[in-house]
Design an enzyme around this catalytic site. Structure first.
Site, short mmCIF file in Angstrom:
data_model
loop_
_atom_site.label_atom_id
_atom_site.label_comp_id
_atom_site.label_asym_id
_atom_site.label_seq_id
_atom_site.Cartn_x
_atom_site.Cartn_y
_atom_site.Cartn_z
N ASP A 9 0.77 -1.20 -0.05
CA ASP A 9 -0.04 -0.02 0.10
C ASP A 9 0.94 1.11 0.05
O ASP A 9 1.97 1.15 0.25
CB ASP A 9 -0.83 -0.17 1.09
CG ASP A 9 -1.96 1.14 1.26
OD1 ASP A 9 -2.33 1.67 0.43
OD2 ASP A 9 -1.97 1.73 2.39
N ASP A 11 -0.03 5.41 0.86
CA ASP A 11 -0.30 5.97 2.07
C ASP A 11 -0.12 5.48 3.25
O ASP A 11 -0.67 4.46 3.50
CB ASP A 11 -1.66 6.75 1.96
CG ASP A 11 -1.64 7.74 0.49
OD1 ASP A 11 -0.70 8.21 0.37
OD2 ASP A 11 -2.86 7.78 0.00
N ASP A 179 -2.19 -0.82 5.87
CA ASP A 179 -2.61 -0.22 6.96
C ASP A 179 -4.08 0.10 7.09
O ASP A 179 -4.62 0.06 7.99
CB ASP A 179 -2.03 1.22 7.08
CG ASP A 179 -2.48 2.15 6.41
OD1 ASP A 179 -3.39 3.14 6.73
OD2 ASP A 179 -2.18 2.21 5.06
#
Length: 245
Positions: A9, A11, A179
């Site tokens: 991922d 960000d 996240d």
């Protein structure tokens, strides 16, 4: 030997912050962003922010300059380069957008480390303004996943990667780092031989903690860039040794 595929991922995983929020804050869009925050889906909201920049006379070069200031922790940079040099196939699966991701990676000399970037595409309109589009085009039937936003189902990306490797002579083993809540769907697609690395106390970690019986992959949580680097490279080393033995 298995081929190790590492899926990042972007960000709050590859970078510590959020690239969309960075541009909104650094380019003075906070007020109008909060005015529109709950009136549009996030993807369309960010496209609207790009149009707002146009109306203020800001150029695409101004956006590039802003993105160049976005930091990437040195431990993450070292981990990416080390994993790449070890023969891993690195990819990004992100609900950010192509332009933001590529410009940040280019500035840190990392863009060539990644074989593919699955994210919301961008284009320039007839006036040279940046537009942000959904990964799943509005022209296509909507995906049926209720875990993901309408513009991007990361689980479908994982299905695509799995299908594309079905005829490989060398099996693939996946390491997924994320996240957010949108990272839970692809996590459910991982197998017992794979690994998921959720960021501690973030939505993905919480979903995994609440639904441990749904997760087949081995879970390796991390809370800092240094810890992410250490765990990721340990996994690469462990998988390599297992497959060589």
């Amino acid at each position: 030997m298995a081929k190790i595929v590492i899926l990042f991922d972007f960000d709050r995983t590859l970078i510590d912050g959020d690239s969309d929020n960075w541009v909104v804050t650094e380019m003075g869009l906070t007020e109008i962003f909060h005015q529109l925050r709950f009136t549009l889906p996030w993807n369309r909201l960010m496209d609207r922010m790009m149009m707002e920049l146009q109306s203020q006379g800001r150029s695409i070069d101004d956006i590039k300059s802003c993105l160049k200031k976005m930091p990437i922790d040195s431990h993450i940079i070292e981990a990416i380069k080390s994993a790449k040099s070890s023969g891993c196939d690195l990819k990004i699966v992100s609900d950010a957008n192509q332009f933001f991701i590529e410009k940040i990676l280019e500035h840190h000399d990392l863009v060539d480390c990644f074989s593919e970037i699955y994210t919301n595409p961008t284009s320039l309109d007839d006036n040279g303004n940046l537009r942000i589009l959904p990964y799943h085009s509005d022209a296509l039937p909507p995906h049926s996943c209720n875990l993901c936003p309408s513009n991007l189902c990361k689980g479908l990306v994982m299905d695509h990667l799995r299908a594309s490797s079905s005829n490989d002579q060398i099996p693939r083993r996946f390491i997924y780092l994320g996240d957010g809540g949108g990272d839970f769907c692809p996590t459910l697609k991982l197998r017992e031989c794979d690994f998921v690395m959720p960021r501690t106390n973030y939505p993905l970690w919480k979903k995994i903690s609440d639904n441990p019986l749904l997760i087949k992959a081995e879970v390796k949580e991390w809370s800092s860039a240094e810890e992410q680097q250490r765990i990721l490279l340990q996994l690469v080393s462990t998988i390599t040794k297992e497959e060589d033995s």
